[in-house]
Structure formats: structure tokens, C-alpha cells
Design an enzyme around this catalytic site. Sequence first.
Site, PDB file in Angstrom:
ATOM      1  N   GLY A 123      15.581 -35.553  -0.649  1.00 29.32           N
ATOM      2  CA  GLY A 123      15.429 -35.745   0.779  1.00 29.32           C
ATOM      3  C   GLY A 123      14.955 -37.139   1.120  1.00 29.32           C
ATOM      4  N   PRO A 124      15.071 -37.512   2.392  1.00 25.97           N
ATOM      5  CA  PRO A 124      14.628 -38.851   2.819  1.00 25.97           C
ATOM      6  C   PRO A 124      13.116 -38.999   2.674  1.00 25.97           C
ATOM      7  CG  PRO A 124      16.041 -37.792   4.466  1.00 25.97           C
ATOM      8  CD  PRO A 124      15.670 -36.746   3.481  1.00 25.97           C
ATOM      9  N   GLY A 157       9.263 -39.193   3.537  1.00 20.87           N
ATOM     10  CA  GLY A 157       8.413 -38.632   4.577  1.00 20.87           C
ATOM     11  C   GLY A 157       8.748 -37.225   5.005  1.00 20.87           C
ATOM     12  N   THR A 158       9.671 -36.545   4.306  1.00 21.42           N
ATOM     13  CA  THR A 158      10.058 -35.193   4.706  1.00 21.42           C
ATOM     14  C   THR A 158       9.192 -34.108   4.082  1.00 21.42           C
ATOM     15  OG1 THR A 158      11.736 -35.255   2.955  1.00 21.42           O
ATOM     16  CG2 THR A 158      12.447 -35.794   5.190  1.00 21.42           C
ATOM     17  N   GLY A 159       8.254 -34.467   3.202  1.00 22.75           N
ATOM     18  CA  GLY A 159       7.311 -33.475   2.695  1.00 22.75           C
ATOM     19  C   GLY A 159       7.579 -32.998   1.282  1.00 22.75           C
ATOM     20  N   THR A 206       6.418 -34.311  -1.660  1.00 17.42           N
ATOM     21  CA  THR A 206       5.147 -34.293  -2.390  1.00 17.42           C
ATOM     22  C   THR A 206       4.193 -33.261  -1.801  1.00 17.42           C
ATOM     23  OG1 THR A 206       5.460 -36.657  -2.831  1.00 17.42           O
ATOM     24  CG2 THR A 206       3.278 -35.749  -3.223  1.00 17.42           C
ATOM     25  N   GLU A 220      17.772 -52.403  32.172  1.00 19.41           N
ATOM     26  CA  GLU A 220      17.354 -51.065  31.753  1.00 19.41           C
ATOM     27  C   GLU A 220      17.796 -50.003  32.748  1.00 19.41           C
ATOM     28  OE1 GLU A 220      16.267 -50.524  28.859  1.00 19.41           O
ATOM     29  OE2 GLU A 220      15.968 -52.609  28.317  1.00 19.41           O
ATOM     30  N   HIS A 265      21.333 -48.931  32.069  1.00 15.08           N
ATOM     31  CA  HIS A 265      21.412 -47.877  31.055  1.00 15.08           C
ATOM     32  C   HIS A 265      21.100 -46.505  31.659  1.00 15.08           C
ATOM     33  CE1 HIS A 265      22.010 -50.529  27.685  1.00 15.08           C
ATOM     34  NE2 HIS A 265      20.857 -51.162  27.847  1.00 15.08           N
ATOM     35  N   ASP A 274      22.317 -53.779  21.743  1.00 17.10           N
ATOM     36  CA  ASP A 274      23.274 -52.842  22.336  1.00 17.10           C
ATOM     37  C   ASP A 274      24.682 -53.083  21.804  1.00 17.10           C
ATOM     38  OD1 ASP A 274      21.180 -51.849  23.837  1.00 17.10           O
ATOM     39  OD2 ASP A 274      21.575 -53.188  25.526  1.00 17.10           O
TER      40      ASP A 274
END
Length: 675
Positions: free
Chosen positions: A242-243, A245-247, A249, A465, A468, A540
Site C-alpha cells: 500500500g501507499p 501512511g495507510t497504516g 506498520t 478563483e 473556477h 491549471d
Amino acid sequence: MSKKEEEGKKDKKKNSPFQDMNKTPAPNEQQIKAMRNVFIWVIFLSFIILIYMFMNEDKKPEWQITYTQYLELLNSDKIKTATITKSQLNDFEFHGELKQVEKIRSDGHLRDVRHFVTKLGVLDSETEKLWESKGITWTYKDGDNPWWGALLSILPWILLIGIYIFFIRRMQMGGGGSKGIFSFGKSKAKLLDGASSKVTFEDVAGADEAKYELEEIIQFLKDPEKFQKLGGKIPRGVLLLGPPGTGKTLLARAVAGEAKVPFYTISGADFVEMFVGVGASRVRDLFEQAKKNKPCIVFIDEIDAVGRHRGAGLGGGHDEREQTLNQLLVEMDGFEQNSGVIIIAATNRPDVLDPALLRPGRFDRQVVVDRPDIKGREGIFKVHTKKITIGEDVDLEILAKGTPGFSGADIANIVNEAALLAARRNSQYVTMFDFDNAKDKVMMGIERKSLVISDKEKEMTAYHEMGHALVGKMLPSADPVHKVTIIPRGRALGATSYLPNEDSHSFSKDYIEAQIVMLLAGRTAERLVFNQLTTGASNDLERATQLARKMVCEWGMSDAIGPVRYAQHQDEVFLGRDISQPRDHSELTAQNIDSEIRRILLDAQSTAEGILSENIDLLHSLSKVLLEREVLDGEELDILIKGEPLPLLSKKELNALKSIKIEEANDETVVAEKT
């Protein structure tokens, strides 16, 4: 006292945390080793004392006197006998015995002396004649003890043998710890028990499939007969993919907290050192320890540090890392079976792992720990907000919707930043206002209040802004606008954020085209109002071009190109493998791809220009309000589009003000000033 009260007191005594303080704890292995070492040293010192006593058992108590005192005794005829000894330093010592006890000053005190000793400067025939005239009987004796001489002769050999035995024991015991000189061949794995890890599966959210797989392994270790009676075998290994920081460990820590078996944890980088063969030695030592304590679990974090594809080095040669990997492959599934030892490994680079490491029999299961969906993110918010005080206006579902693609570590960071911002405001609890600011801070950076912006540049940013946001409001296929701001954060002078209604795993052509139109709307608004272009649209353009290229080359969404994939190889190149990737299409096809990408971008620009031209008055009015407020959320935009007036403060700002702790609450003027 009633029986119930007595039973209650007994239960309190049983449950008291101090009930075992008076009990003597059982000695562990380190205490036993320390006691054994102390016992060995006591025996050694006792042996030295016995040798010293044996060497000095024939010596009588003597008092040291000066040479002047010796001459006085000699001239007074008080010396009866004497023994003259000579040492290896050619010093002569006169050990005399008096005819009777005499009062002589020695060491600063007056003592009763019968035997004395003094050093003689010269010993010649005249001195012997003087002794003979005084009636002294004397003898010569070698000053060195034969036992002492023998001990001095064999002492170097004893020291060499002792040092050799000491270092051999240090090598066998791993140097006495991780800092020993011979400990580099020993495993650095840490053994954890249930008490040392307080993380359980209740603290893990957003990874239900991985929890299910790991719970099954824990149940297998606790009750193997339940699975073995049907012929099932215990899995050898589980690879968590997994990427970052996904948990991954965190799941391993939860397994350590749930499992009642020994749990070894080590990093993949701990295997390889500068010495040749150390990595393989550590792998062998790790599995030897695991076999002695089976059933057990071994967790290897960041296994890609040692499990990379073999033959990828310069020249395809054999290096230390490959030797370590070979030993790991043999230990996991080689000639000798390691039943009862389960390997759990984690990595965010499964593409670089060796195929032999991924085959069944080594890692039987590959569990993908992906970024959480909306329900998983909401669960992660619930886990991390347990330790902080949140207000009633905090809606975790909205927070989960507003953080698509965030990992568990990102969400934990947002919660922590929100708590810090609330404490900085002197708030009693964390509000939704704090969570929004924390999310903006994490995604775009801290507010750059010290940045000086001219009125003209600020006005152009507001129109950019709002272009957008307004186009996003007018396109039915686009995500709802969540907030638009012209407060500088990070490297951006402003930002427009969108809030998807739900997580999407596949996107339609209309949705992607709407995204491109919204990305180009800011640049179009600048050109439409001010008739000029700025560098603020660089990001952009980059994102819009990337989406258009993927539509043409990867997703087959172009009628002119057709359903053909022309994706370029973007994977990292391994040294020693194919460095150059040949292009899989012709020059004519490349020109057609470029023209089709340009067509998609120009069509999107014309669409945005048409929407803004039809709503030019609304664009002017919304941009002026944005210049005054600097921040507008989705609800306020809806109110302005309907033509209704805005309240002075938004609901989030009002809740944030209510949460501030004001000490001088009785003084209305102070309250008004602080508000």
C-alpha cells in the site's frame, strides 16, 4: 460490617494494582546471567587471596625501622639473629630479631618491636665482621618466593588464555548486546510481548480486509487444530502492500497487541551492513531465535530494502544485498521447514520486489492496504478524535467527504493541526472552523499573512478563483464547490476546493471534460475581464494537459485516435536492465495525439468562456464579495447566486467565536472588543 461489604473489600484487594508489589518477581534471564558473573568473580578473587596468604604464611610480623635506628640497636648489642634477603633490584634487606622486646618508634607511633626490617645500603666484609663482633648469627636467603616467580612466569599465558576465552564468549553471546564489537552478525530484531504494545485492532480503521486476514492468522496461532483438522496449513507469510501512511506498520503493531505469541520486529535496512556476509548472518540468527520461540510472528518493515529484484545491479553481479535476499528465501521456504514461524512484511514498493519472494510458499497472501474510502476515513476521524474535545458543529462525515485520497497519516495530521489551531485561539473545544483551516494548512501550507500583494494582483486573483468556482457551479457533471479563497497559502495566491459527494473509482468522459473546463476557467476569466494572461494558471494548465493526454493515450476517449493505448513508460529504470524504452507509435501518430490533445483543451476553453460570458454580471458581483470576505464557502456561494444578502459571519465563524474562553465575561465592552 455486612458480608457484602467484606466481599467488596476482598474484590478490591484482588483488583488492586498494588497487590503484587510485595511479591518477589521471578528472576529473568538477564538477572540469572548477572548473578552467575558475580559468582565467578567472587571465586576468582577468593583464589587470588588464598594464593597471597599461602605465599606469606611463613612471614612473621615485622616493623619497618630507619637505618639510624638499626645502627643504634647494633651498637647496643640488642640484635640476636638476622636474615639478609636480596631481591632482583639488588636491594639488601636486614630482617632482624631482638634479644628482647624494645620500645621503638615506627610509622609515627611508639611500638613494642621484637622483629624489624630495614634496608642496607652496602653489604661487604667489614659489615659482616661488625656483625660477628656483636655476636649476631645471620643467614642469607633468596628474597623472591619460588611460588611467586612461577606465577609471574605463567601469568602472561593466563592473561592471553583469559582474553581469548572472553572474546569467544562475547562472539557466542552476541557481544553482550547490540553495541558489542562482535554483535554485527547477530539479528537486531526486537522481541515484543502483549504488554509492550498497547495498540489493538480497535485502534485501526479503514483497513477492514487487512484486519480480517490478520485476525485469521492470530486465530490460527491460538487454535491451530480448528484449521488443521480439515487439512489446512498455516500460512507462511503475509505481505502488506500500500501507499505510505495507510497504516501497514500500525496493523503490525495491532497484531503484536492482539497476539499472545512472541512477536519479532525488524526493519529491512537492519540486515545489510558494510561487512560482507553480515546480512545473511543476521537472517540466520533471526530465524534461529524465532524457531526457539515458535509459534511466533516476525514482522519485517520496509522489506524492499533487502528484497529488491536480483540481477538489477551494475553488470548484474552478486552483491551483499542479493546474498541477504538468498538467505531470506531459503529460510522462508527452503529444505528445512519453518512451521510455526509466520512472516509479516510491509512495503510501498511491491513493483521492485523479487518474484521468488512473492511466490506462494513464502508470501502466501498479499494484502493491499489502500487509501481508505469515505467510510474508512470517517472511522479514522473517529479514532483520532477520541483524544480531543470537539464541538457539536463538527461533522465527521463532511470531513471524510472533504478529504478524498487522504491516508490515515494525513487524517491524523489534520486532527492534530486542528487541535493546535483551537488551542492557539484559546478555544475550549475544536470546531469545524479549525478543521477547515487545518485541512487547508495541510494541503496548501500555512497562511502567508506577511506577503504583500497589490490591489490589482489581488483583484485578478479574485476573478481567477471565482472563474473556477462559478463554472464549477454551472456544470452539472462537476463536483460541488466547497470553498474559494484568495488568502495566499504556500506557493498559491488563492485556491478553489471541491467536495465530491462520494468516492469514485472510475470516471466518465463527461466528468473528466468538466474537470478540464473548470481548470481552464480561471485563465479564461482573467482574459475575459482584463484581456491579459498571468502566470498564475501554470498549475491549471499542467493538470488540464495531463488529463487530456490520459484521455487520448490511456483511456481511449478520443474518436480521432480510437481505442488504442499509447501510454509512455514512466516506471523507474533499474540500472542493468533496459535503460531505453522504444516508442511504440509512429511520428504521424504522435502528431495526431498532439493535435487531439490541443483540440480537447481548446474546446474546454471555449466552453468555459461561453459560461462566463453568459454570467459576466454574476462573475463581477461574486468577485467583489470575494475581495471583501477573502473566503467564501459553498453555502455562501449559493446564497449569492440566488441574489440574497450574506450574514456578517458564517456559521463556522460564529461557532468558533462561541468556543473562545473569555475570562472577563461580566464586562460587555471587553466581550465586544474580543469578539
